[in-house]
Motif scaffolding. Structure first.
Motif, short mmCIF file in Angstrom:
data_model
loop_
_atom_site.label_atom_id
_atom_site.label_comp_id
_atom_site.label_asym_id
_atom_site.label_seq_id
_atom_site.Cartn_x
_atom_site.Cartn_y
_atom_site.Cartn_z
N MET A 1 0.84 -1.19 0.00
CA MET A 1 0.00 0.00 0.00
C MET A 1 0.88 1.24 0.00
SD MET A 1 -3.13 1.17 0.02
CE MET A 1 -4.14 -0.21 0.59
N ILE A 2 0.62 2.18 -0.91
CA ILE A 2 1.40 3.41 -0.98
C ILE A 2 0.73 4.49 -0.15
CG2 ILE A 2 2.20 5.25 -2.52
CD1 ILE A 2 2.47 3.18 -4.69
N ASP A 3 1.52 5.21 0.63
CA ASP A 3 0.97 6.28 1.46
C ASP A 3 0.93 7.57 0.65
OD1 ASP A 3 0.07 7.77 3.55
OD2 ASP A 3 2.04 7.99 4.50
N LEU A 4 -0.20 7.83 -0.02
CA LEU A 4 -0.35 9.03 -0.82
C LEU A 4 -0.80 10.19 0.05
CD1 LEU A 4 -2.11 7.62 -4.01
CD2 LEU A 4 0.31 8.10 -3.67
N PRO A 5 -0.43 11.42 -0.32
CA PRO A 5 -0.84 12.58 0.49
C PRO A 5 -2.34 12.79 0.42
CG PRO A 5 0.20 13.28 -1.56
CD PRO A 5 0.39 11.79 -1.48
N MET A 6 -2.96 12.96 1.55
CA MET A 6 -4.40 13.14 1.61
C MET A 6 -4.73 14.27 2.58
SD MET A 6 -5.77 10.87 -0.41
CE MET A 6 -7.47 10.76 0.12
N ALA A 7 -5.89 14.87 2.39
CA ALA A 7 -6.35 15.87 3.34
C ALA A 7 -6.63 15.19 4.67
CB ALA A 7 -7.62 16.56 2.82
N ALA A 193 -5.31 23.26 -9.51
CA ALA A 193 -5.00 21.84 -9.36
C ALA A 193 -5.78 21.24 -8.20
CB ALA A 193 -3.50 21.64 -9.11
N CYS A 194 -5.87 19.92 -8.22
CA CYS A 194 -6.35 19.15 -7.07
C CYS A 194 -5.17 18.94 -6.14
CB CYS A 194 -6.91 17.81 -7.54
SG CYS A 194 -7.09 16.59 -6.22
N HIS A 195 -5.33 19.29 -4.86
CA HIS A 195 -4.19 19.21 -3.96
C HIS A 195 -3.71 17.77 -3.74
CE1 HIS A 195 -7.34 18.19 -1.05
NE2 HIS A 195 -6.39 17.75 -0.26
N VAL A 196 -4.60 16.80 -3.87
CA VAL A 196 -4.17 15.40 -3.72
C VAL A 196 -3.36 14.97 -4.94
CG1 VAL A 196 -4.95 13.02 -3.49
CG2 VAL A 196 -6.11 14.84 -2.23
N HIS A 197 -3.87 15.25 -6.13
CA HIS A 197 -3.15 14.87 -7.35
C HIS A 197 -1.80 15.59 -7.43
CE1 HIS A 197 -7.24 13.84 -9.39
NE2 HIS A 197 -6.92 13.00 -8.43
N ALA A 198 -1.78 16.85 -6.99
CA ALA A 198 -0.54 17.62 -7.06
C ALA A 198 0.55 17.03 -6.18
CB ALA A 198 -0.81 19.07 -6.65
N GLY A 199 0.15 16.28 -5.14
CA GLY A 199 1.13 15.71 -4.22
C GLY A 199 1.72 14.38 -4.67
N ILE A 200 1.18 13.81 -5.74
CA ILE A 200 1.68 12.51 -6.21
C ILE A 200 2.96 12.72 -7.02
CG2 ILE A 200 1.17 10.49 -7.63
CD1 ILE A 200 -1.79 10.95 -6.99
#
Length: 211
Positions: A1-7, A193-200
């Motif tokens: 599982m990858i820990d992606l940035p989330m709000a 941008a979407c802040h979640v997509h921008a963090g990938i």
């Protein structure tokens, strides 16, 4: 599982299988009582998808909801998605469980900002991604999806010539991709941008590819 940035969100209460089944039955009974169709976006929790009539991406859900007979649409998604359903089904009642459920991409441009941008570029054609508010869509010449954005720009070039200025937004990542694919020289992209997509980042993707 990858820990992606989330709000940051509060951890949901842990329900037992029996509690989930009881709540699901209650939701389905209420939907039947209200003669409602339940839509659940792909991003929703499995428990929410489990009680939905239709599951998919935002535009697909709105298009499908316009086809069903039920006069009430319960949209388990964010605010702009419920707005889109209402635009396509103006005669129906659209409900959203959390009216404050927002989208950082849709919030990255307002109707006032778009109008000001257009005023600086008179004669330009405005193309907005479907993930925008109804107010922004109302000022838009073409509304596109990520899947047809390149084709929409190519259509505009054919219809209006290669020198016609195009304003594209609000997703700067989709905009940069479209600019690269079409090679259009008079193409301006909104800085949104979407802040979640921008963090990938690539390191987030590489382990998935390896797996």
């Amino acid at each position: 599982m990858i820990d992606l940035p989330m709000a940051p969100i509060a951890a949901p209460a842990q329900l037992t299988d029996a509690e989930i089944a009881e709540l699901s039955a209650e939701v389905r009974a209420l939907a039947a009582e209200r003669n409602a169709v339940i839509l659940a976006h792909n991003y929703q929790l499995p428990e929410i998808q489990g009680v939905a009539d239709i599951i998919g991406d935002s535009l697909f859900l709105s298009q499908e909801a316009a086809k069903v007979a039920q006069p009430v649409i319960a949209f388990c998604g964010v605010h702009f998605m419920a707005e889109t359903a209402s635009v396509l089904s103006p005669e129906k009642t659209v409900l959203i469980p959390d009216v404050d459920a927002g989208c950082s991409l849709a919030d990255s441009i307002t109707a006032e900002q778009l109008a000001a941008w257009q005023a600086k570029h008179p004669g330009a054609i405005t193309v907005m991604y479907v993930n925008t508010t109804a107010e922004v869509k109302a000022l838009t010449d073409y509304c596109c999806t990520s899947g047809n954005a390149v084709a929409v720009i190519e259509h505009i070039v054919r219809e209006h010539g290669p020198d016609r200025e195009i304003l594209f937004g609000p997703d700067m990542f989709l905009g940069s991709y479209v600019a690269k694919e079409t090679g259009h020289q008079n193409f301006r992209v909104w800085d949104g941008a979407c802040h979640v997509h921008a963090g990938i980042r690539p390191p987030d993707i590489e382990p998935v590819r390896a797996q």
